[in-house]
Design an enzyme around this catalytic site. Structure first.
Site, PDB file in Angstrom:
ATOM      1  NE  ARG A  88      -2.885   0.401   3.368  1.00  0.00           N
ATOM      2  CZ  ARG A  88      -2.200   0.586   4.501  1.00  0.00           C
ATOM      3  NH1 ARG A  88      -1.497   1.709   4.689  1.00  0.00           N
ATOM      4  NH2 ARG A  88      -2.223  -0.322   5.456  1.00  0.00           N
ATOM      5  CE1 TYR A 136     -16.451  11.113 -16.082  1.00  0.00           C
ATOM      6  CE2 TYR A 136     -16.027  11.040 -13.728  1.00  0.00           C
ATOM      7  CZ  TYR A 136     -16.397  10.419 -14.895  1.00  0.00           C
ATOM      8  OH  TYR A 136     -16.715   9.080 -14.890  1.00  0.00           O
ATOM      9  CG  ASP A 179      -9.632  15.747 -15.120  1.00  0.00           C
ATOM     10  OD1 ASP A 179      -8.962  15.169 -16.001  1.00  0.00           O
ATOM     11  OD2 ASP A 179     -10.641  15.240 -14.592  1.00  0.00           O
TER      12      ASP A 179
HETATM   13  C1  LIG Z   1     -13.517   9.340 -16.634  1.00  0.00           C
HETATM   14  C2  LIG Z   1     -13.087  10.653 -16.097  1.00  0.00           C
HETATM   15  C3  LIG Z   1     -12.797  10.823 -14.736  1.00  0.00           C
HETATM   16  C4  LIG Z   1     -13.001   9.719 -13.721  1.00  0.00           C
HETATM   17  O1  LIG Z   1     -12.075   8.681 -13.902  1.00  0.00           O
HETATM   18  P1  LIG Z   1     -12.358   7.142 -13.529  1.00  0.00           P
HETATM   19  O2  LIG Z   1     -11.092   6.483 -13.948  1.00  0.00           O
HETATM   20  O3  LIG Z   1     -13.558   6.711 -14.313  1.00  0.00           O
HETATM   21  O4  LIG Z   1     -12.593   7.077 -12.065  1.00  0.00           O
HETATM   22  C5  LIG Z   1     -12.333  12.066 -14.314  1.00  0.00           C
HETATM   23  N1  LIG Z   1     -12.183  13.082 -15.181  1.00  0.00           N
HETATM   24  C6  LIG Z   1     -12.455  12.960 -16.497  1.00  0.00           C
HETATM   25  C7  LIG Z   1     -12.259  14.134 -17.394  1.00  0.00           C
HETATM   26  C8  LIG Z   1     -12.919  11.753 -17.001  1.00  0.00           C
HETATM   27  O5  LIG Z   1     -13.208  11.640 -18.306  1.00  0.00           O
END
Ligand SMILES: *Cc1c(COP(=O)(O)O)cnc(C)c1O
Length: 377
Positions: free
Chosen positions: A46, A98, A170
């Site tokens: 972990r 998202y 992001d």
């Molecule tokens: C899919 C997505 C997420 C979430 O990711 P997961 O791997 O599905 O948990 C976050 N941000 C964006 C822009 C995404 O497309």
């Protein structure tokens, strides 16, 4: 080192112990200690695992940060970043972020006293006006989903720095191959590696890169405490996918350019959202802050029934959530990813019943164009 070379040679390449060219899968939970506290860098998986570590160093190098972290999903990554904050703290977030990010912040983290304001971050004055005394960070997604709105990362990071706030980006849609938020001033980059980084619709994973030793220490503390880590098999699979990121992104980009231009000139299509089109409001900004426009396109065919007709006729576009993989995918945001938003609010945002989103794959673009031509006829 240029971008495509970096994808092959960055990070920890191969295995020192055996000379294996690919990083082995260290399928192990614990490690032998020579004496109490005397170990070879790993004590419990972990806290750290050699396969996961190789992935973490790899993404750190690709994003140009101080440290990388691998999580069980994009949402585990974003949630762990949010755990850097405390009760009473406030964050500013891109309004059409998202859906899962919106959900965890408004339905889970709010219960722990972390407050958020959602603003159209493509307009910097909206961000500036939302800053409160207890604001700690600005969380951006650019381009957004499904309308592909673009935020000026450098301008927001400058504003954030002046106010003592963190900038979090992001970078799922662009990947470090096309967009480098840390070089533009961001402090933390987060990915759903499930999408382009993995690229083959076969792994769920999240990655984070931070730009300072302090953030690295703080986030590792959260990662180890909360424990939403990525397992070694998935870490290995993700690295395997990432080696071809450059080739794939070039192809997604080239195919999407052709398809966006085609859709833009099609009489059955009312509107096309693609930042590579010169009439897209974020086009000039994209030219400045990215080296490609990516593979995501949204377009409006006018009504729910027309969208359904299109879905029924397409052969190469798979109806599915998710994006960023080798195969072309199609979805209807109003009834899928954005179904939880009330219809009036959706229409205000521009997410109409006839809006469809495609994730352009790496098939031969002529086949994709023929498929769309037939389906739209
Ligand atoms: C899919 C997505 C997420 C979430 O990711 P997961 O791997 O599905 O948990 C976050 N941000 C964006 C822009 C995404 O497309």
């Amino acid at each position: 080192m240029r971008a495509k070379t970096k994808l092959i040679h960055a990070g920890i390449v191969g295995d020192k112990a055996t000379g294996a060219v690919s990083t082995p899968i260290y399928q192990v939970s614990t490690y032998k200690q020579d004496a109490v506290g005397k170990f070879k860098g790993y004590e419990y998986s972990r806290t750290g695992n050699p396969t996961r570590h190789a992935l973490e160093v790899f993404i750190r190098d690709l994003e140009g940060g101080a440290a990388g972290f691998a999580f069980a999903s994009g949402m585990a990554a974003t949630s762990s970043i949010m755990m850097l904050f405390s009760k009473g703290d406030h964050v500013i977030i891109t309004d059409d972020v998202y859906g899962g990010t919106f959900r965890v912040i408004t339905k889970v983290l709010n219960r722990f006293g972390i407050d958020a304001t959602f603003v159209d971050s493509s307009n910097i004055s909206h961000v500036e006006n939302a800053i409160l005394d207890n604001t700690k960070a600005i969380f951006l997604e650019t381009p957004t989903n499904p309308l592909l709105k673009i935020t000026d990362i450098e301008a927001i990071a400058k504003l954030a720095k002046a106010k003592g706030l963190l900038t979090i980006v992001d970078n799922t849609f662009m990947t470090p191959y096309f967009q480098q938020p840390i070089a533009l001033g961001a402090d933390i980059v987060v990915h759903s590696a499930t999408k382009y980084l993995g690229g083959h619709s076969d792994v769920v994973a999240g990655l984070v890169v931070v730009n300072s030793e302090q953030l690295a220490e703080d986030l590792h503390f959260v990662q180890n405490s909360v424990g939403a880590v990525l397992g070694p098999q998935d870490a290995w699979l993700l690295m395997r996918g990432m080696k071809t990121l450059g080739l794939r992104m070039e192809e997604h980009h080239t195919n999407a350019q052709r398809i966006a231009a085609f859709l833009n000139n099609h009489h059955a299509v009312q509107k096309v959202y693609y930042p590579g089109l010169s009439d897209h409001p974020g086009h000039e900004l994209m030219k400045k802050q990215t080296t490609g426009y990516g593979g995501m396109i949204s377009f409006d065919v006018g009504s729910e029934s027309k969208a359904d007709e299109l879905l029924a006729k397409l052969r190469y576009f798979t109806l599915a959530e998710s994006l960023g993989a080798v195969e072309s995918l199609i979805s209807v945001p109003a009834r899928m990813t954005h179904a939880s938003i009330p219809r009036e609010r959706r229409l205000e945002l521009g997410i109409t019943d006839g809006l469809v989103r495609i994730s352009v794959g790496i098939e031969d673009v002529e086949d994709l164009l023929e498929d769309l031509t037939d389906a739209l006829a």
